[in-house]
Structure formats: structure tokens, C-alpha cells
Write a protein that holds these residues in place. Sequence first.
Motif, PDB file in Angstrom:
ATOM      1  N   HIS A 183       2.968   5.452  -7.413  1.00 16.36           N
ATOM      2  CA  HIS A 183       1.776   5.975  -8.078  1.00 16.36           C
ATOM      3  C   HIS A 183       1.010   7.153  -7.599  1.00 16.36           C
ATOM      4  O   HIS A 183       0.824   8.213  -8.362  1.00 16.36           O
ATOM      5  CB  HIS A 183       0.580   4.825  -8.392  1.00 16.36           C
ATOM      6  CG  HIS A 183       1.380   3.647  -8.787  1.00 16.36           C
ATOM      7  ND1 HIS A 183       1.675   3.617  -9.960  1.00 16.36           N
ATOM      8  CD2 HIS A 183       1.968   2.292  -8.316  1.00 16.36           C
ATOM      9  CE1 HIS A 183       2.256   2.362 -10.329  1.00 16.36           C
ATOM     10  NE2 HIS A 183       2.172   1.740  -9.333  1.00 16.36           N
ATOM     11  N   GLY A 184       0.655   7.303  -6.327  1.00 10.45           N
ATOM     12  CA  GLY A 184       0.165   8.446  -5.528  1.00 10.45           C
ATOM     13  C   GLY A 184       0.801   9.666  -5.905  1.00 10.45           C
ATOM     14  O   GLY A 184       0.488  10.689  -6.492  1.00 10.45           O
ATOM     15  N   TYR A 185       1.931   9.705  -5.657  1.00  6.73           N
ATOM     16  CA  TYR A 185       2.768  10.902  -5.493  1.00  6.73           C
ATOM     17  C   TYR A 185       4.025  10.865  -6.893  1.00  6.73           C
ATOM     18  O   TYR A 185       4.729  11.668  -6.776  1.00  6.73           O
ATOM     19  CB  TYR A 185       3.381  11.217  -4.281  1.00  6.73           C
ATOM     20  CG  TYR A 185       2.572  11.461  -3.027  1.00  6.73           C
ATOM     21  CD1 TYR A 185       1.745  12.454  -3.370  1.00  6.73           C
ATOM     22  CD2 TYR A 185       2.332  10.673  -1.938  1.00  6.73           C
ATOM     23  CE1 TYR A 185       0.936  13.020  -2.014  1.00  6.73           C
ATOM     24  CE2 TYR A 185       1.581  10.811  -1.022  1.00  6.73           C
ATOM     25  CZ  TYR A 185       0.798  12.123  -0.976  1.00  6.73           C
ATOM     26  OH  TYR A 185      -0.215  12.423  -0.259  1.00  6.73           O
TER      27      TYR A 185
ATOM     28  N   ALA B 257       0.829  -1.144   0.047  1.00  5.18           N
ATOM     29  CA  ALA B 257      -0.094  -0.011  -0.039  1.00  5.18           C
ATOM     30  C   ALA B 257       1.092   1.301  -0.157  1.00  5.18           C
ATOM     31  O   ALA B 257       0.692   2.315  -0.971  1.00  5.18           O
ATOM     32  CB  ALA B 257      -1.007   0.005   1.313  1.00  5.18           C
ATOM     33  N   VAL B 258       2.004   1.278   0.658  1.00 11.25           N
ATOM     34  CA  VAL B 258       2.713   2.555   1.032  1.00 11.25           C
ATOM     35  C   VAL B 258       3.404   2.643  -0.299  1.00 11.25           C
ATOM     36  O   VAL B 258       3.798   3.778  -0.837  1.00 11.25           O
ATOM     37  CB  VAL B 258       3.655   2.354   2.141  1.00 11.25           C
ATOM     38  CG1 VAL B 258       4.771   3.542   2.136  1.00 11.25           C
ATOM     39  CG2 VAL B 258       2.931   2.429   3.609  1.00 11.25           C
ATOM     40  N   THR B 259       3.984   1.533  -1.029  1.00 10.02           N
ATOM     41  CA  THR B 259       4.803   1.594  -2.214  1.00 10.02           C
ATOM     42  C   THR B 259       3.917   2.009  -3.246  1.00 10.02           C
ATOM     43  O   THR B 259       4.403   3.089  -4.185  1.00 10.02           O
ATOM     44  CB  THR B 259       5.109   0.140  -2.513  1.00 10.02           C
ATOM     45  OG1 THR B 259       6.223  -0.333  -1.367  1.00 10.02           O
ATOM     46  CG2 THR B 259       6.197   0.238  -3.799  1.00 10.02           C
ATOM     47  N   ASN B 260       2.480   1.918  -3.254  1.00  9.61           N
ATOM     48  CA  ASN B 260       1.849   2.508  -4.349  1.00  9.61           C
ATOM     49  C   ASN B 260       1.513   3.853  -4.203  1.00  9.61           C
ATOM     50  O   ASN B 260       1.516   4.614  -5.333  1.00  9.61           O
ATOM     51  CB  ASN B 260       0.342   1.635  -4.038  1.00  9.61           C
ATOM     52  CG  ASN B 260       0.114   0.221  -4.628  1.00  9.61           C
ATOM     53  OD1 ASN B 260       0.887   0.132  -5.612  1.00  9.61           O
ATOM     54  ND2 ASN B 260      -0.961  -0.133  -4.764  1.00  9.61           N
ATOM     55  N   CYS B 261       1.384   4.445  -2.722  1.00  3.60           N
ATOM     56  CA  CYS B 261       1.520   5.939  -2.839  1.00  3.60           C
ATOM     57  C   CYS B 261       2.852   6.412  -3.207  1.00  3.60           C
ATOM     58  O   CYS B 261       2.739   7.489  -3.907  1.00  3.60           O
ATOM     59  CB  CYS B 261       1.274   6.271  -0.997  1.00  3.60           C
ATOM     60  SG  CYS B 261       0.254   5.292  -0.369  1.00  3.60           S
TER      61      CYS B 261
ATOM     62  N   ASP C  16      -3.346   8.680   0.943  1.00  4.38           N
ATOM     63  CA  ASP C  16      -2.656   9.626   0.520  1.00  4.38           C
ATOM     64  C   ASP C  16      -3.389  10.647  -0.313  1.00  4.38           C
ATOM     65  O   ASP C  16      -4.679  10.393  -0.617  1.00  4.38           O
ATOM     66  CB  ASP C  16      -1.522   9.041  -0.753  1.00  4.38           C
ATOM     67  CG  ASP C  16      -2.301   8.498  -1.850  1.00  4.38           C
ATOM     68  OD1 ASP C  16      -2.786   9.503  -2.785  1.00  4.38           O
ATOM     69  OD2 ASP C  16      -1.856   7.590  -2.194  1.00  4.38           O
ATOM     70  N   HIS C  17      -2.865  11.916  -0.732  1.00  6.87           N
ATOM     71  CA  HIS C  17      -3.465  12.884  -1.539  1.00  6.87           C
ATOM     72  C   HIS C  17      -2.807  13.359  -2.640  1.00  6.87           C
ATOM     73  O   HIS C  17      -2.495  14.292  -3.017  1.00  6.87           O
ATOM     74  CB  HIS C  17      -3.344  14.298  -0.506  1.00  6.87           C
ATOM     75  CG  HIS C  17      -4.128  13.960   0.722  1.00  6.87           C
ATOM     76  ND1 HIS C  17      -5.599  13.694   0.922  1.00  6.87           N
ATOM     77  CD2 HIS C  17      -3.559  13.702   2.061  1.00  6.87           C
ATOM     78  CE1 HIS C  17      -5.893  13.545   2.312  1.00  6.87           C
ATOM     79  NE2 HIS C  17      -4.610  13.670   2.895  1.00  6.87           N
TER      80      HIS C  17
END
Lengths: 110, 138
Positions: free
Chosen positions: B50-52, B43-47, B76-77
Motif C-alpha cells: 500500500h505505502g509504495y 506492518a512491512v507488508t502494508n508498506c 514509510d514515506h
Amino acid sequence: MKGSIIYEKDNTTLYVGLPEDIDHFISEDIKAETDAYLESGCIRCIVFDFSRTVFMDSSGIGALMGRYKRMKEKGGKVMICGVGDRIRRVLRIAAIDTLLPEIEKKEKKS
Amino acid sequence: MSFEMESRACNEQFARVVVAVFLSRLDPTVEELDDVKTAVSEAVTNCVIHGYEEGEGIIRVEVSIDGRTAAVRVIDHGVGIADVKKAMEPMYTSRPDKERSGMGFSFMEAFMDELEVESEPGKGTVVTMKKTIGGTEQ
């Protein structure tokens, strides 16, 4: 903290001693450094050694599969050794345990 | 329990270790703890990726315990996900150039009991994962 990756070249085989934790952070190093060895030529086989590894997420799977594809294109192969219960579970869930033949850990040359 | 951290690859390990230490009060097996650590890492790796998009941002992690069930939210935002269903398809990756396996959400599903993804393009993403420690609730 980043773990260490240990590289050892024996003839046409590259042994990659993987760190304790394999995540996105360290996977970038594994990919770049292993590929640098491949560029230098005459590697026919990569052996990923999981003896020290207790954690791996899907970033590690991405790194393994990327090397697998690269070696397959060149007619080479990728093998694994030193696989413990945790890593076996992760490889099985990713359904790549059947793609990567497992070998006995290499005896240290004296 | 909650914490916020900068969106950096070196924080992925920090996040999964903190969550694991917090959940150790449920007396989980090593396998259960490793399962949660893997899911948090995904989940954190995705943020981060991809997210940021490997730029700056803040990732918030919330962990709560209800009985023997642990709930982990990773927020994440960042850019958000336009098509969550597609993103969750096994082997799908929006970044084949990065040699991603496309198994992030599949791993979260495999290692946790429940997974919910809410996202809005331009606003961010909230991933909620639950796992009951010690099998079924008494």
C-alpha cells in the motif's frame, strides 16, 4: 529465502504442501500456482497441508480465503491438515478455523 | 536498534527475523516472539503493497526496549492513508483485487498490546506497536 510449495494431485484432490513461512511474498506463488491447477480442471477439493509451516500472517489468510471462495463457487471444498499450535492460533484469530474442516494427514502411498 | 531496507516482498521475512533476533534478549516465549514476527510482517507488508504500491521506496524499522516492553516502529514515506480509521476496520481492504484479507491491522492489534497509526496522504505512515514480554511489567 523462499520456501518450496509441494503440489500433489490425487484423482480430484489437490494436496498443497505449504512452506515453513507463509507471508505476502510466497502467498503470491501459492495463489497463482494453485489457481493454475484449478484451471487445468477437475479439482473438487484442495487440501492445504501445514505440516511444515511454523509462520503465517494475514497474507496467508487472504490466499486461503481466496481459494475457499473459488472452490465454493464451483461446488468444491477446501480442507486443512497438519495444523500445529501456531497456525491454529492464527486461524482462530482470523476466525476462519470454523470454515475449513480439518482432516488427518494423508498416509504416504508406498 | 534500527535499519532501513528497500520496499520489496522478499524483505518481509528479513525484517521480522531481525526484529525477533534483537528481542530475544528479553527471553520471550516462542509464542511471544511469533506474535511480534507476525505483527512486523503485517506492518512491512502494508508498506510494500500500500505505502509504495509495490514500487520503489525505503522502509525504516526502529526497535527499542524499555524495561520489558518492546516498541517497534515501521516507517514509510509512501502514499499515506487518507482515512486511518477506515483502514483499521476489520476486513476492510483498499485492494480487493489483490485478494488481501483486510486483516493486517487487526492482526497487529491482536498480537501486540498497543497499536498506533499516524499517516498523512502523500507523506507516509508510521506504525508504532508495543508489547510487554513476560506478561505485566514488574
